[in-house]
Design an enzyme around this catalytic site. Structure first.
Site, PDB file in Angstrom:
ATOM      1  N   SER A   1      64.636  10.350  19.778  1.00  0.00           N
ATOM      2  CA  SER A   1      66.019  10.850  19.836  1.00  0.00           C
ATOM      3  C   SER A   1      66.560  10.666  21.239  1.00  0.00           C
ATOM      4  CB  SER A   1      66.052  12.343  19.475  1.00  0.00           C
ATOM      5  OG  SER A   1      67.307  12.922  19.774  1.00  0.00           O
TER       6      SER A   1
ATOM      7  N   TYR B   1      62.692  21.008  21.489  1.00  0.00           N
ATOM      8  CA  TYR B   1      62.823  19.690  20.859  1.00  0.00           C
ATOM      9  C   TYR B   1      62.758  18.549  21.868  1.00  0.00           C
ATOM     10  CZ  TYR B   1      64.991  16.192  17.715  1.00  0.00           C
ATOM     11  OH  TYR B   1      65.260  15.096  16.935  1.00  0.00           O
TER      12      TYR B   1
END
Length: 256
Positions: free
Chosen positions: A143, A156
């Protein structure tokens, strides 16, 4: 310049998608099947996997908890029983917003167990066979959240940064041995994970559009596949800023 052997003809190719019950993984499974691939789908959600198999002939469902190393080895044996895997894509992911003034250690560790350690267990299971054959492709979905530190990304972001570094190292180690390695860095994609966000997500795209971008990147032999470009290019520019300017810019952009 192609950094990997281009993947354009999926007919009779065996593809293992781990984390394919929803989101990008599910959309990839559907589009690869439509192009003739023999798709193997894995996730914890048995019902979602069986529903996929019912509607996609010649596909295989392998229910899998990617925190269980022995289960991954057993699933690998089943996935390769009728033929070698041409591409394995690690799509599994876990996300909950978190900031450092409200740490939840159990959630922090869960992110690492699913997002990072699960990927390592899969690599341990599949790489030896690919090296023996001198053929195969490994793709990791990371990501843009892994580019640099971001607010609400305490749990995350570090896991995705680890996947970026991991993919780069895999490429250096495996490319000259005939294996393909690709890194997928999406921006905001409409999935059950991003549905948790309570802020505006710029350049939000559908899982179907994300899958199309990934297939395009594989067809070009790209190492890094990032999308949508109108957002990811901006994030790459932020990545180049010195820390004082970067921190001030992020605070101004996010208000956090």
């Amino acid at each position: 310049m192609s950094m990997n052997p281009p993947l354009r003809d999926w007919r009779n190719k065996r593809v293992w998608l781990i984390g394919a019950s929803t989101g990008i993984g599910r959309a990839l499974a559907e589009q690869l099947h439509a192009q003739g691939a023999q798709v193997i789908v894995s996730a914890r959600n048995r019902d979602a996997l069986e529903e996929f198999v019912r509607h996609h002939s010649d596909s295989l469902a392998l229910q899998l908890d990617i925190t269980d190393g022995e289960a991954i080895r057993s699933a690998t044996d089943l996935a390769t029983k009728d033929g070698a895997i041409d591409l394995v894509c690690y799509c599994a992911g876990h996300y909950k917003p978190m900031r450092a003034d409200n740490i939840d250690l159990a959630e922090l560790l869960k992110h690492h167990e699913i997002n990072t350690i699960g990927a390592l267990k899969v690599l341990d299971a599949v790489i030896p066979n690919m090296l023996t054959r001198k053929q195969g492709h490994i793709s990791l979905i990371s990501s843009v959240a892994g580019f640099r530190g971001l607010p609400q990304s305490l749990a995350y972001g570090p896991t995705k940064a680890a996947l970026i570094n991991l993919a780069e190292t895999l490429y250096l180690d495996l490319h000259h041995q005939g294996l393909g390695v690709s890194l997928i860095n999406p921006g905001f994609v409409r999935t059950p994970l991003t549905a948790q966000n309570d802020f505006h997500m710029p350049a939000l795209i559908s899982p179907e559009d994300a899958a199309k971008a990934i297939l395009k990147g594989w067809s070009h032999g790209d190492f890094e596949i990032h999308f949508p470009k109108r957002f990811t290019r901006f994030m790459k520019l932020l990545r180049l800023l010195p820390y004082p300017i970067y921190f001030a810019a992020v605070r101004r952009i996010t208000g956090l």
